[in-house]
Design a protein around this motif. Structure first.
Motif, PDB file in Angstrom:
ATOM      1  N   PRO A   1       3.805  -6.838  -0.106  1.00  0.00           N
ATOM      2  CA  PRO A   1       5.078  -6.448  -0.720  1.00  0.00           C
ATOM      3  C   PRO A   1       4.885  -5.717  -2.041  1.00  0.00           C
ATOM      4  O   PRO A   1       4.095  -6.127  -2.886  1.00  0.00           O
ATOM      5  N   GLY A   2       5.630  -4.636  -2.166  1.00  0.00           N
ATOM      6  CA  GLY A   2       5.555  -3.845  -3.389  1.00  0.00           C
ATOM      7  C   GLY A   2       6.212  -4.516  -4.570  1.00  0.00           C
ATOM      8  O   GLY A   2       5.981  -4.126  -5.713  1.00  0.00           O
ATOM      9  N   SER A   3       7.035  -5.542  -4.313  1.00  0.00           N
ATOM     10  CA  SER A   3       7.739  -6.221  -5.407  1.00  0.00           C
ATOM     11  C   SER A   3       6.768  -6.805  -6.430  1.00  0.00           C
ATOM     12  O   SER A   3       7.102  -6.901  -7.617  1.00  0.00           O
ATOM     13  N   GLN A   4       5.573  -7.169  -6.001  1.00  0.00           N
ATOM     14  CA  GLN A   4       4.574  -7.698  -6.939  1.00  0.00           C
ATOM     15  C   GLN A   4       4.054  -6.628  -7.888  1.00  0.00           C
ATOM     16  O   GLN A   4       3.429  -6.934  -8.894  1.00  0.00           O
ATOM     17  N   PHE A   5       4.329  -5.366  -7.559  1.00  0.00           N
ATOM     18  CA  PHE A   5       3.834  -4.257  -8.364  1.00  0.00           C
ATOM     19  C   PHE A   5       4.970  -3.352  -8.849  1.00  0.00           C
ATOM     20  O   PHE A   5       4.752  -2.185  -9.140  1.00  0.00           O
TER      21      PHE A   5
ATOM     22  N   LYS B   1       9.303  -1.989  -0.632  1.00  0.00           N
ATOM     23  CA  LYS B   1       8.237  -1.191  -0.033  1.00  0.00           C
ATOM     24  C   LYS B   1       7.074  -2.086   0.364  1.00  0.00           C
ATOM     25  O   LYS B   1       6.829  -3.116  -0.244  1.00  0.00           O
ATOM     26  N   ILE B   2       6.342  -1.651   1.365  1.00  0.00           N
ATOM     27  CA  ILE B   2       5.051  -2.247   1.698  1.00  0.00           C
ATOM     28  C   ILE B   2       4.008  -1.289   1.141  1.00  0.00           C
ATOM     29  O   ILE B   2       4.042  -0.090   1.427  1.00  0.00           O
ATOM     30  N   ILE B   3       3.125  -1.833   0.331  1.00  0.00           N
ATOM     31  CA  ILE B   3       2.111  -0.974  -0.264  1.00  0.00           C
ATOM     32  C   ILE B   3       0.732  -1.317   0.290  1.00  0.00           C
ATOM     33  O   ILE B   3       0.496  -2.430   0.759  1.00  0.00           O
ATOM     34  N   GLU B   4      -0.148  -0.338   0.204  1.00  0.00           N
ATOM     35  CA  GLU B   4      -1.542  -0.525   0.617  1.00  0.00           C
ATOM     36  C   GLU B   4      -2.438  -0.041  -0.507  1.00  0.00           C
ATOM     37  O   GLU B   4      -2.227   1.048  -1.049  1.00  0.00           O
ATOM     38  N   LEU B   5      -3.427  -0.872  -0.838  1.00  0.00           N
ATOM     39  CA  LEU B   5      -4.349  -0.553  -1.916  1.00  0.00           C
ATOM     40  C   LEU B   5      -5.782  -0.790  -1.471  1.00  0.00           C
ATOM     41  O   LEU B   5      -6.042  -1.706  -0.689  1.00  0.00           O
TER      42      LEU B   5
END
Length: 159
Positions: free
Chosen positions: A110-114, A119-123
């Motif tokens: 989850p993008g909410s942590q960032f 959004k779904i994020i990929e790092l």
């Protein structure tokens, strides 16, 4: 004929040089099992690696946690909602009880942590993880991460 034989042997050398997990030093085997429990969010197994003196440090973020309970609470918070998480170890070595792992942490969640809600994020974050182990007592004494947060920020800016 001899030339073909030599070329075949040279081509097979990288395959022959790869170590089986059982061929790794005990310290590295333990560190790999520990990282597997961490990235699998297997908190029961992870708890077995810690005691009240265990320390987790994220040196780049200037965070440190001491003791089984505090470390596990931190990881449970940090992993909440994570869909995928693993560490691709590109190079590993040890000097006695100190195991050094160099690679990339892969994260999908989850993008909410960032600061990117909805959004779904990929790092893929390059990092070095060092783990000081006590193989006799099956404990992690110190786990220290050095992460490339600038690369993470760059990746977040494009998502």
């Amino acid at each position: 004929m001899i030339k073909r034989f030599i070329l075949t042997v040279l081509a097979l050398l990288p395959l022959l040089a790869q170590a089986n997990p059982g061929d790794m030093p005990r310290e590295q085997q333990m560190a790999v099992k520990y990282i597997q429990a961490l990235t699998d969010h297997d908190y029961k197994t992870l708890a077995s690696f810690y005691n009240r003196d265990s320390i987790f440090k994220d040196r780049t973020a200037s965070k440190s946690y001491t003791g089984r309970r505090n470390i596990l609470e931190f990881f449970e918070r940090a992993h909440r909602g994570v869909l995928e998480y693993h560490f691709n170890i590109e190079h590993m070595f040890n000097s006695g009880s100190l195991v050094v792992m160099i690679g990339n942490y892969h994260y999908r969640g989850p993008g909410s942590q960032f600061g990117k809600p909805g959004k779904i994020i990929e790092l893929a974050i390059p990092g070095v993880t060092t783990i000081k182990v006590d193989t006799k007592n099956h404990r992690v004494k110190v786990h220290e991460d050095l992460m490339d947060y600038q690369t993470m920020a760059d990746q977040l800016s494009t998502q």
